[in-house]
Design a protein around this motif. Structure first.
Motif, PDB file in Angstrom:
ATOM      1  N   ALA A   5       0.831  -1.200   0.000  1.00 18.39           N
ATOM      2  CA  ALA A   5       0.000   0.000   0.000  1.00 18.39           C
ATOM      3  C   ALA A   5       0.859   1.241   0.000  1.00 18.39           C
ATOM      4  CB  ALA A   5      -0.906  -0.022   1.233  1.00 18.39           C
ATOM      5  N   SER A   6       0.386   2.290  -0.676  1.00 19.12           N
ATOM      6  CA  SER A   6       1.185   3.507  -0.821  1.00 19.12           C
ATOM      7  C   SER A   6       1.400   4.213   0.505  1.00 19.12           C
ATOM      8  CB  SER A   6       0.497   4.461  -1.811  1.00 19.12           C
ATOM      9  OG  SER A   6      -0.810   4.785  -1.342  1.00 19.12           O
ATOM     10  N   ASP A   7       0.521   3.953   1.500  1.00 21.83           N
ATOM     11  CA  ASP A   7       0.667   4.615   2.792  1.00 21.83           C
ATOM     12  C   ASP A   7       1.362   3.724   3.818  1.00 21.83           C
ATOM     13  OD1 ASP A   7      -1.288   2.737   3.098  1.00 21.83           O
ATOM     14  OD2 ASP A   7      -2.719   4.059   4.123  1.00 21.83           O
ATOM     15  N   ALA A   8       2.061   2.666   3.339  1.00 23.30           N
ATOM     16  CA  ALA A   8       2.714   1.735   4.263  1.00 23.30           C
ATOM     17  C   ALA A   8       3.939   2.346   4.924  1.00 23.30           C
ATOM     18  CB  ALA A   8       3.117   0.460   3.526  1.00 23.30           C
ATOM     19  N   GLY A  62      16.207   1.057  13.400  1.00 22.50           N
ATOM     20  CA  GLY A  62      15.429   1.965  14.235  1.00 22.50           C
ATOM     21  C   GLY A  62      13.973   1.583  14.274  1.00 22.50           C
ATOM     22  N   LEU A  63      13.094   2.532  13.925  1.00 20.60           N
ATOM     23  CA  LEU A  63      11.651   2.293  13.959  1.00 20.60           C
ATOM     24  C   LEU A  63      11.131   1.666  12.674  1.00 20.60           C
ATOM     25  CD1 LEU A  63      10.652   5.630  15.711  1.00 20.60           C
ATOM     26  CD2 LEU A  63      10.433   3.341  16.691  1.00 20.60           C
ATOM     27  N   GLY A  64      11.986   1.586  11.633  1.00 19.27           N
ATOM     28  CA  GLY A  64      11.599   0.859  10.429  1.00 19.27           C
ATOM     29  C   GLY A  64      11.321   1.696   9.191  1.00 19.27           C
ATOM     30  N   SER A  65      11.664   2.980   9.206  1.00 15.22           N
ATOM     31  CA  SER A  65      11.373   3.833   8.047  1.00 15.22           C
ATOM     32  C   SER A  65      11.992   3.289   6.765  1.00 15.22           C
ATOM     33  CB  SER A  65      11.894   5.255   8.305  1.00 15.22           C
ATOM     34  OG  SER A  65      11.257   5.835   9.416  1.00 15.22           O
ATOM     35  N   LEU A  66      13.306   3.037   6.789  1.00 15.98           N
ATOM     36  CA  LEU A  66      13.996   2.525   5.607  1.00 15.98           C
ATOM     37  C   LEU A  66      13.654   1.055   5.374  1.00 15.98           C
ATOM     38  CD1 LEU A  66      16.004   2.829   3.287  1.00 15.98           C
ATOM     39  CD2 LEU A  66      17.872   2.475   4.935  1.00 15.98           C
ATOM     40  N   ALA A  95       4.707  -6.267  10.185  1.00 15.37           N
ATOM     41  CA  ALA A  95       3.501  -7.078  10.013  1.00 15.37           C
ATOM     42  C   ALA A  95       2.249  -6.214   9.915  1.00 15.37           C
ATOM     43  CB  ALA A  95       3.371  -8.069  11.170  1.00 15.37           C
ATOM     44  N   ALA A  96       2.221  -5.110  10.661  1.00 16.00           N
ATOM     45  CA  ALA A  96       1.047  -4.241  10.668  1.00 16.00           C
ATOM     46  C   ALA A  96       0.946  -3.395   9.404  1.00 16.00           C
ATOM     47  CB  ALA A  96       1.086  -3.339  11.903  1.00 16.00           C
ATOM     48  N   ARG A  97       2.088  -2.904   8.918  1.00 14.50           N
ATOM     49  CA  ARG A  97       2.060  -1.961   7.812  1.00 14.50           C
ATOM     50  C   ARG A  97       2.290  -2.613   6.445  1.00 14.50           C
ATOM     51  NH1 ARG A  97       1.949   3.187  10.089  1.00 14.50           N
ATOM     52  NH2 ARG A  97       2.182   4.086   8.005  1.00 14.50           N
ATOM     53  N   MET A  98       2.877  -3.805   6.444  1.00 19.81           N
ATOM     54  CA  MET A  98       3.155  -4.478   5.177  1.00 19.81           C
ATOM     55  C   MET A  98       2.984  -5.987   5.352  1.00 19.81           C
ATOM     56  SD  MET A  98       6.437  -3.380   2.842  1.00 19.81           S
ATOM     57  CE  MET A  98       6.130  -1.630   2.977  1.00 19.81           C
ATOM     58  N   PRO A  99       1.783  -6.424   5.717  1.00 13.86           N
ATOM     59  CA  PRO A  99       1.567  -7.841   6.050  1.00 13.86           C
ATOM     60  C   PRO A  99       1.901  -8.798   4.910  1.00 13.86           C
ATOM     61  CG  PRO A  99      -0.529  -6.672   5.789  1.00 13.86           C
ATOM     62  CD  PRO A  99       0.542  -5.637   5.838  1.00 13.86           C
ATOM     63  N   GLU A 100       1.713  -8.344   3.664  1.00 16.15           N
ATOM     64  CA  GLU A 100       1.980  -9.215   2.518  1.00 16.15           C
ATOM     65  C   GLU A 100       3.469  -9.464   2.302  1.00 16.15           C
ATOM     66  OE1 GLU A 100       2.318  -5.049   1.145  1.00 16.15           O
ATOM     67  OE2 GLU A 100       0.967  -6.141   2.477  1.00 16.15           O
TER      68      GLU A 100
END
Length: 301
Positions: A5-8, A62-66, A95-100
């Motif tokens: 998703a574009s907002d992931a 870190g928090l996962g931005s990259l 898992a929450a933002r990019m489950p696929e």
């Protein structure tokens, strides 16, 4: 491959919300500055030329931005994180933002300097926003430990980026420049503004691209032997190599002999030499002669 998703990706509000939920405050001790701009991480991934079949290793996610941006483009991503809280939270964020793509992500909770193996297929690329206080040793450790890494793109302090990419003869050419060149062709790959970080650092950042050499410099000396010459040459960079390498060679005369045999002027300085010239010097170090044991009075009688 299903497009995420574009907002992931994480924006400024997402980063702060995650940090608040975890009770995380970036620390200078670990060189933490979190990227809060989705366009910046996508730019890093593009500049790194991450391919759909790449297995990417990331240090200091870190928090996962990259991390999320890498998962959009690569086949697999393995992140190495030393912080207990961040390491525990990152798989949940993925898992929450990019489950696929979650099954294609792995987390190694460790100090990157102690990592000697990674789960899954061998990494083909290293892409990271490296903690500024340990950037060079971590980069060199990863390149040495994982020869399968073909391409690297790291974000580091601008001054460090200049040193890594400096050519012989440059005022900032030094130990990082030579050692990085042992492994790869190195170049500056762009600049990053301060406002894309939280908190905003007091220094500018730069991108450095490293493309691994098809083979290391041809030499009969080992990497350790070559790096010992490099360290000695720059420990006293204002001195001529004859003087700077005296301790390494055993004496100034022995240093001069090695330099002459290698085709390097004893009056040269380290900042003028290529990695290949350092390797030739290492090849011509004479083995130290063992000292003769002193004869005791009894045996001499």
């Amino acid at each position: 491959m299903t497009s995420p998703a574009s907002d992931a990706l994480l924006g400024p509000a997402d980063v702060r919300e995650l940090a608040d939920a975890l009770g995380v405050r970036p620390t200078k001790q670990r060189g933490q500055n979190f990227v809060i701009d989705a366009n910046t991480v996508r730019r890093i991934v593009r500049t790194a030329e991450v391919r759909p079949d790449d297995v990417v290793v990331e240090v200091g996610p870190g928090l996962g931005s990259l991390t999320l941006a890498l998962l959009e483009a690569a086949d697999r991503v393995t992140a190495v994180e030393i912080d207990d809280v961040l390491a525990a939270a990152l798989p949940t964020t993925v898992a929450a933002r990019m489950p696929e793509r979650a099954e294609r992500f792995a987390l190694v909770h460790s100090d990157a300097m102690h990592v000697t193996e990674l789960p899954g297929p061998a990494p083909t690329a290293l892409v990271a926003n490296l903690p500024y206080n340990v950037a060079v040793p971590v980069l060199l450790h990863m390149l040495e430990t994982f020869p399968s890494i073909e391409r690297t793109l790291v974000m580091v302090q601008s001054e460090v980026a200049d040193r890594l990419a400096a050519p012989p003869g440059s005022k900032v050419y030094g130990v990082p420049s030579v050692k990085a060149n042992w492994y790869a062709r190195v170049k500056r790959a762009g600049a990053i503004g301060r406002t894309v970080f939280w908190p905003a650092p007091n220094v500018d950042s730069g991108l450095v691209s490293l493309v691994r050499r098809s083979e290391p410099p041809r030499t009969t000396a080992s990497r350790r032997e070559v790096f010992a010459v490099v360290d000695a040459a720059f420990a006293q960079r204002r001195k001529t190599l004859r003087a700077a390498l005296a301790g390494w060679a055993g004496s100034a005369a022995a240093a001069e002999a090695a330099l002459v045999a290698a085709g390097v002027s004893p009056q040269a300085r380290g900042e003028s030499l290529t990695v290949e010239e350092f390797a030739r010097i290492a090849e011509h170090k004479q083995p130290e002669r063992p000292e003769k044991p002193e004869q005791s009075e009894e045996s001499a009688a």
